[in-house]
Write an enzyme that holds these catalytic residues in place. Sequence first.
Site, PDB file in Angstrom:
ATOM      1  N   GLU A   1       0.824  -1.230   0.000  1.00 18.69           N
ATOM      2  CA  GLU A   1       0.000   0.000   0.000  1.00 18.69           C
ATOM      3  C   GLU A   1       0.853   1.273   0.000  1.00 18.69           C
ATOM      4  O   GLU A   1       0.647   2.172   0.812  1.00 18.69           O
ATOM      5  CB  GLU A   1      -0.974  -0.013   1.192  1.00 18.69           C
ATOM      6  CG  GLU A   1      -1.992  -1.134   1.077  1.00 18.69           C
ATOM      7  CD  GLU A   1      -3.113  -1.084   2.106  1.00 18.69           C
ATOM      8  OE1 GLU A   1      -3.031  -0.324   3.091  1.00 18.69           O
ATOM      9  OE2 GLU A   1      -4.101  -1.827   1.917  1.00 18.69           O
TER      10      GLU A   1
ATOM     11  N   GLU B   1      -5.609  -8.352  -0.696  1.00 22.72           N
ATOM     12  CA  GLU B   1      -6.316  -8.102   0.578  1.00 22.72           C
ATOM     13  C   GLU B   1      -7.770  -7.847   0.232  1.00 22.72           C
ATOM     14  O   GLU B   1      -8.088  -6.883  -0.465  1.00 22.72           O
ATOM     15  CB  GLU B   1      -5.746  -6.882   1.315  1.00 22.72           C
ATOM     16  CG  GLU B   1      -4.419  -7.130   1.973  1.00 22.72           C
ATOM     17  CD  GLU B   1      -3.959  -5.969   2.872  1.00 22.72           C
ATOM     18  OE1 GLU B   1      -4.810  -5.321   3.515  1.00 22.72           O
ATOM     19  OE2 GLU B   1      -2.743  -5.714   2.898  1.00 22.72           O
TER      20      GLU B   1
HETATM   21  O1  AHR Z   1      -5.191  -6.084   6.922  1.00 22.67           O
HETATM   22  C1  AHR Z   1      -5.025  -4.993   7.776  1.00 22.67           C
HETATM   23  C2  AHR Z   1      -4.323  -3.830   7.098  1.00 22.67           C
HETATM   24  O2  AHR Z   1      -5.145  -3.320   6.079  1.00 22.67           O
HETATM   25  C3  AHR Z   1      -3.028  -4.138   6.391  1.00 22.67           C
HETATM   26  O3  AHR Z   1      -1.932  -4.106   7.248  1.00 22.67           O
HETATM   27  C4  AHR Z   1      -2.930  -3.048   5.371  1.00 22.67           C
HETATM   28  O4  AHR Z   1      -2.198  -3.430   4.240  1.00 22.67           O
HETATM   29  C5  AHR Z   1      -4.377  -2.713   5.061  1.00 22.67           C
HETATM   30  O5  AHR Z   1      -4.604  -1.351   5.071  1.00 22.67           O
END
Ligand code: AHR
Length: 506
Positions: free
Chosen positions: A173, A292
């Site tokens: 990110e 994610e």
């Molecule tokens: O999954 C939790 C967090 O969410 C992770 O560390 C990050 O990459 C995202 O913003």
Amino acid sequence: MRKARLMVDKDFTIGVIDKRMYGSFVEHLGRAIYGGIYEPEHKTADKNGFRKDVIELVKELDVSIIRYPGGNFVSNYCWEDGIGSIERRPSRLDIAWRALEPNRIGVNEFCAWAKEVGAEVMMSLNLGTRGLEAARNLVEYCNHPEGTYWSDLRISHGIQKPHGIKVWCLGNEMDGPWQIGHKTAEEYGRLANEVGKALKLYDPDLALVACGSSNRDMPTFPSWEAEVLEHCYDTIDYISLHTYYDDEEDDLATYLANSIDMDIFIKSVKSTCDFVKAKKRSKKTMYLSFDEWNAWSFYHSFISKGLDDTCEPWTTGANLLEDIYTFADALLVGCMLITLLRNVDRIKIACLAQLVNVLAPIMTQKNGPAWRQPIFYPFLHASHYGKGVSLDVRLESPMYDNAKFGDVPYLEAAAAYDRDNERLTIFAVNRNPHESILLDGDLRCLNEYTLIDYILLEHRDLKAVNSAKNPSHVVPHKGSDVKIENGHLEAIIPKLSWNVMRLGKQ
Ligand code: AHR
């Protein structure tokens, strides 16, 4: 009862479903590692301190690949702190989650655990506080057989055989202002290209994932992707997508329609990749890694559970982001899985974020049991039965009007066809809170297929949860209202339900 029509033809495919579609994520965050997968004092702990009850649940989930060690954590991580004698490893401040990192688990311990659960490791690299040198050294430590400084160091740590990690994430990110070492698209694109180039000089077969946007609402989306790819298109193999959905307004109709947002996100990233491909006159197709994705109630995670004044900073294994998932969340996760399956032409990796305790399908209690949250089940069914190719399901469903998304179909569906084992699985969600849908299916070219199993997840209470005391409050059961004859399917899809219809050749 309102009707929906569905048509599947085994020759009309979207693409092959990559095994890596059913991945997950374990971050050094809260109780994911410390008090989650690792609890040496627990009665089921193995000789390495890993909870065997958690290992069994992860195996049951059949997770193919696990992203590690972060997440936001990785952007301030020194991987060298987690190797060698455990007693001599330093404790460090993890400023991403304001925690104390004791480094009891590092790359070797995690790879051993992943092997035990039967998953591949997807390693992320720190491109926040660190860069090319630390990345290339880690690859050498993990993957080089012997005879160099880093590979011999690994061997001296008792790991003779290289870990052979194939998939590497170039940071996490990096578009997010919250990220430690956040960069502009130009800064990151150049760095990703240089790190990627070095890693591919070592091994051209490594699969590299560059950071896309943290979500579709980022102000820099999608110019971030376009600019990053301008720099590293030729070097990398995947661009990442992340998204979490929250039921902030307690509005079910909008909440369950969020998979439409996910679909728009995927299609926009695809188009952006193809724009850069066209601009570069490239023959290479860029694939997507949705590394994610999940439901995430920000309210639960940030206000009532942590990251506020009541959360003690600089401790290990705090109760961070421990979302208690409801039956409604399981329906959304089902819709998101259907969306992923309908985009397998470009999505080749996807990771449910996360796996244990933190935003997780699996929860544990200290010295106590481990149990399955409601979101465990749709993922389980997809990873077990969503194999082969994804068929291009044609669906006509009654719609509802939603202020945010416009016309939303009540019924969502995807179909996986496993040619080798002669199995067809139809996944469906009915978003309608008031009534069942009568589904009429045309399964042309699959005339000899009959129903072998029908799994249904439904509950009268949308807020129903599982807990240590009541781990089986939300569980799937066998459904009965499906008939299949001569390539014709007739089913009653109950209101608010996740459905898995498994068909096989007679
Ligand atoms: O999954 C939790 C967090 O969410 C992770 O560390 C990050 O990459 C995202 O913003």
